[in-house]
Design an enzyme around this catalytic site. Structure first.
Site, short mmCIF file in Angstrom:
data_model
loop_
_atom_site.label_atom_id
_atom_site.label_comp_id
_atom_site.label_asym_id
_atom_site.label_seq_id
_atom_site.Cartn_x
_atom_site.Cartn_y
_atom_site.Cartn_z
N ARG A 1 0.88 9.27 15.95
CA ARG A 1 1.42 10.41 15.20
C ARG A 1 2.95 10.33 15.23
O ARG A 1 3.52 9.38 15.75
CB ARG A 1 0.96 11.71 15.86
CG ARG A 1 1.40 11.77 17.30
CD ARG A 1 1.17 13.08 17.99
NE ARG A 1 1.93 13.06 19.24
CZ ARG A 1 1.78 13.92 20.22
NH1 ARG A 1 0.90 14.87 20.14
NH2 ARG A 1 2.53 13.83 21.30
N THR B 1 6.52 10.52 16.47
CA THR B 1 7.08 10.46 17.82
C THR B 1 8.58 10.70 17.84
O THR B 1 9.18 10.79 18.92
CB THR B 1 6.86 9.07 18.45
OG1 THR B 1 7.52 8.11 17.62
CG2 THR B 1 5.39 8.73 18.59
N SER C 1 3.77 -5.06 5.45
CA SER C 1 4.14 -3.84 4.72
C SER C 1 3.01 -2.80 4.79
O SER C 1 3.27 -1.60 4.87
CB SER C 1 4.48 -4.23 3.28
OG SER C 1 4.55 -3.08 2.49
N HIS D 1 3.24 -1.18 8.13
CA HIS D 1 4.40 -0.28 8.11
C HIS D 1 4.04 1.01 7.36
O HIS D 1 4.31 2.13 7.82
CB HIS D 1 5.54 -1.04 7.40
CG HIS D 1 6.90 -0.45 7.58
ND1 HIS D 1 8.03 -1.14 7.21
CD2 HIS D 1 7.33 0.74 8.04
CE1 HIS D 1 9.09 -0.39 7.45
NE2 HIS D 1 8.70 0.76 7.95
N CYS E 1 9.62 2.85 22.03
CA CYS E 1 8.77 4.03 22.23
C CYS E 1 7.38 3.55 22.66
O CYS E 1 6.75 2.75 21.96
CB CYS E 1 8.74 4.79 20.90
SG CYS E 1 7.24 5.65 20.49
N CYS F 1 4.37 4.09 20.33
CA CYS F 1 4.49 3.25 19.12
C CYS F 1 4.17 1.80 19.48
O CYS F 1 3.49 1.08 18.73
CB CYS F 1 5.90 3.32 18.56
SG CYS F 1 6.57 4.98 18.40
P1 FAD Z 1 11.74 2.55 8.45
O1 FAD Z 1 10.31 2.96 8.37
O2 FAD Z 1 12.30 2.23 9.80
O3 FAD Z 1 11.91 1.30 7.46
C1 FAD Z 1 13.10 0.51 7.36
C2 FAD Z 1 13.23 0.02 5.91
O4 FAD Z 1 12.10 -0.79 5.57
C3 FAD Z 1 13.22 1.15 4.88
O5 FAD Z 1 14.50 1.63 4.65
C4 FAD Z 1 12.62 0.49 3.66
O6 FAD Z 1 13.62 -0.18 2.93
C5 FAD Z 1 11.70 -0.55 4.21
N1 FAD Z 1 10.29 -0.10 4.20
C6 FAD Z 1 9.79 1.06 4.67
N2 FAD Z 1 8.47 1.08 4.57
C7 FAD Z 1 8.10 -0.10 4.01
C8 FAD Z 1 6.85 -0.67 3.64
N3 FAD Z 1 5.71 -0.03 3.87
N4 FAD Z 1 6.86 -1.88 3.08
C9 FAD Z 1 7.99 -2.55 2.87
N5 FAD Z 1 9.22 -2.07 3.20
C10 FAD Z 1 9.26 -0.86 3.76
N6 FAD Z 1 7.27 6.46 14.37
C11 FAD Z 1 6.47 7.51 14.64
O7 FAD Z 1 6.84 8.66 14.44
N7 FAD Z 1 5.21 7.31 15.17
C12 FAD Z 1 4.73 6.07 15.45
O8 FAD Z 1 3.61 5.91 15.95
C13 FAD Z 1 5.57 4.94 15.17
N8 FAD Z 1 5.15 3.68 15.42
C14 FAD Z 1 5.99 2.63 15.19
C15 FAD Z 1 5.57 1.34 15.51
C16 FAD Z 1 6.41 0.27 15.31
C17 FAD Z 1 5.94 -1.11 15.67
C18 FAD Z 1 7.72 0.48 14.78
C19 FAD Z 1 8.66 -0.68 14.57
C20 FAD Z 1 8.14 1.75 14.46
C21 FAD Z 1 7.29 2.84 14.65
N9 FAD Z 1 7.69 4.14 14.35
C22 FAD Z 1 6.86 5.19 14.62
C23 FAD Z 1 8.96 4.39 13.64
C24 FAD Z 1 8.76 4.40 12.09
O9 FAD Z 1 8.02 3.27 11.67
C25 FAD Z 1 10.08 4.36 11.34
O10 FAD Z 1 10.81 3.22 11.72
C26 FAD Z 1 10.92 5.60 11.57
O11 FAD Z 1 10.16 6.74 11.26
C27 FAD Z 1 12.20 5.58 10.71
O12 FAD Z 1 11.85 5.46 9.35
P2 FAD Z 1 12.89 5.14 8.18
O13 FAD Z 1 12.52 5.94 7.00
O14 FAD Z 1 14.28 5.23 8.70
O15 FAD Z 1 12.64 3.63 7.77
#
Ligand code: FAD
Length: 394
Positions: free
Chosen positions: A154, A156, A195, A198, A319, A322
């Site tokens: 969820r 975090t 992706s 993600h 985290c 995560c």
């Molecule tokens: P981010 O999600 O960090 O993405 C970075 C960039 O990647 C974006 O600006 C965009 O350009 C690109 N992007 C985004 N999504 C996609 C996609 N689907 N396909 C292609 N490109 C894309 N957060 C939680 O709250 N709970 C969790 O359980 C959790 N688990 C995680 C597990 C891992 C392994 C990692 C690395 C991160 C996790 N996070 C979790 C954090 C979350 O994934 C995001 O990194 C965070 O919420 C910040 O999001 P952001 O919008 O800044 O961009």
């Protein structure tokens, strides 16, 4: 999302989003019940494993900067909303009220679980490693046992530069040396898997999100649209991953009866898996399109070692919760890829190498990953309803 639900998912998938939605509705009850059984709800991972990709990765994120892009002013929020609390593990699998194991045998509980069968032919042959993940993950003495059902995936608060760096490194693994047609197919699949993972994480954190003004957990439509819903390609990649994992389950269907899920509940667990797998069909993904000849064998080796790196990058996640779900899911995909690309059903030796050696951790991560995707798809369907209600002013 403006997507055509009746269009096929893309190369290799002779199935539409609408069809997957319908399959998912049929299997939903069984997959949820399956991941809550004793066999499937425990996972072992090593939260202290060293990050080998870059220096200065000093473990847990205690800084507010991890969360700057999600919540503006963390300092004003109560202690139990801080990222290090939200992202921590509630690991009370030593709970003495549970009848099947006690604190003393906690560590050995999962080791013992189905040892008789899953380890039978399981001598690890390092020189012939067909794994798409690092086998040391489950052999390490520092690995801890976690109850996945008590640590839902969820929101975090993990984010900012640190999480961004992890995603960047993961995407950077998709860098194959040649641009031949077959390489492109592999490259495309690799990108879609990462992706899709993600986007699936983005869906879960939007669906189970903490509203810091009301203190309530629930779906956040705006966040979902910003992370996933406004990008049809990301939604489609979640469905692609569903197809990949579903096909790998379909492929091991003939051998399921040989797997053991522990004495007393063996039959009911097996029945649930059979109910799930019997709703799937082979059209969902055609793995034979990739890695067809000798030239492709080297691309496959490259693909395998690059995906293994993705599973190892999880050690760099700050985290804990995560990291844990990251390990579960990357190991789950790794297991699917091994079944899809290394198992040749016509060849007895390949069967022994792949199916007979499947470990409990691979099975646990495989089925939990399938549940993560199934949950994502259910959430996407719910978000679509919320979106339509909003647009139609209901
Ligand atoms: P981010 O999600 O960090 O993405 C970075 C960039 O990647 C974006 O600006 C965009 O350009 C690109 N992007 C985004 N999504 C996609 C996609 N689907 N396909 C292609 N490109 C894309 N957060 C939680 O709250 N709970 C969790 O359980 C959790 N688990 C995680 C597990 C891992 C392994 C990692 C690395 C991160 C996790 N996070 C979790 C954090 C979350 O994934 C995001 O990194 C965070 O919420 C910040 O999001 P952001 O919008 O800044 O961009």
């Amino acid at each position: 999302c403006k997507m055509d639900k009746d269009e096929n998912l893309g190369p290799g998938c002779d199935v539409t989003i609408a069809e997957i939605n319908s399959i998912n509705k049929k299997i939903r009850k069984d997959i949820v019940s399956l991941v809550n059984t004793d066999f499937f709800r425990y996972f072992k991972f090593d939260p202290f494993k060293k990050c080998t990709f870059w220096e200065n990765n000093d473990g847990i994120c205690f800084s507010r900067s991890c969360a700057v892009d999600v919540v503006e002013d963390w300092a004003k929020l109560p202690e139990y909303w801080q990222p290090e609390v939200l992202g921590s593990l509630a690991n009370d699998s030593t709970n003495e009220n549970e009848t099947h194991h006690t604190a003393e045998d906690d560590a050995s509980f999962l080791n013992e679980l189905c040892n008789n069968n899953n380890n039978k032919n399981n001598q690890l042959d390092i020189n012939n490693d067909l794994n798409y993940y690092d086998i040391n993950d489950f052999l390490n003495k520092d690995a801890v046992l976690v109850d996945l059902s008590k640590n839902p995936e969820r929101f975090t608060g993990y984010g900012g530069q640190e999480a961004g760096q992890i995603w960047k490194s993961i995407y950077a693994e998709n860098c194959f040396s040649s641009d031949e047609a077959d390489t492109c197919l592999a490259k495309d699949a690799f990108y879609r898997i990462v992706s899709g993972l993600h986007a699936s994480i983005g869906t879960h954190l939007s669906n189970d999100h903490l509203d810091t003004t009301t203190g309530e957990w629930g779906p956040d439509l705006d966040l979902f649209m910003a992370r996933v819903g406004n990008f049809p390609e990301r939604v489609s990649n979640i469905y692609f991953n569903y197809a990949i994992v579903a096909k790998s389950l379909w492929k091991i269907k003939p051998y399921l009866k040989e797997l053991d899920f522990c004495n007393s509940y063996d039959n009911s667990v097996k029945q649930k898996i059979i109910n799930i797998v019997s709703q799937l069909d082979s059209r969902i993904f055609d793995e034979d399109l990739m890695f067809k000849d000798d030239y492709d064998a080297s691309i496959k080796d490259d693909f395998r070692s690059r995906f293994k790196n993705v599973t190892k990058i999880m050690d760099c996640v700050h985290c804990d919760r995560c990291k844990m779900w990251g390990k579960v899911q990357t190991t789950g995909y790794a297991t699917s890829l091994k079944i899809l690309f290394e198992l040749n059903e016509a060849d007895e030796e390949s069967r022994q190498q792949v199916v007979n050696r499947l470990t409990k951790f691979e099975l646990i991560s495989l089925l939990n990953t399938f549940n993560r995707l199934s949950t994502s798809i259910q959430s996407i369907n719910n978000f679509e309803t919320l979106y339509n209600e909003r647009v139609n002013g209901e």
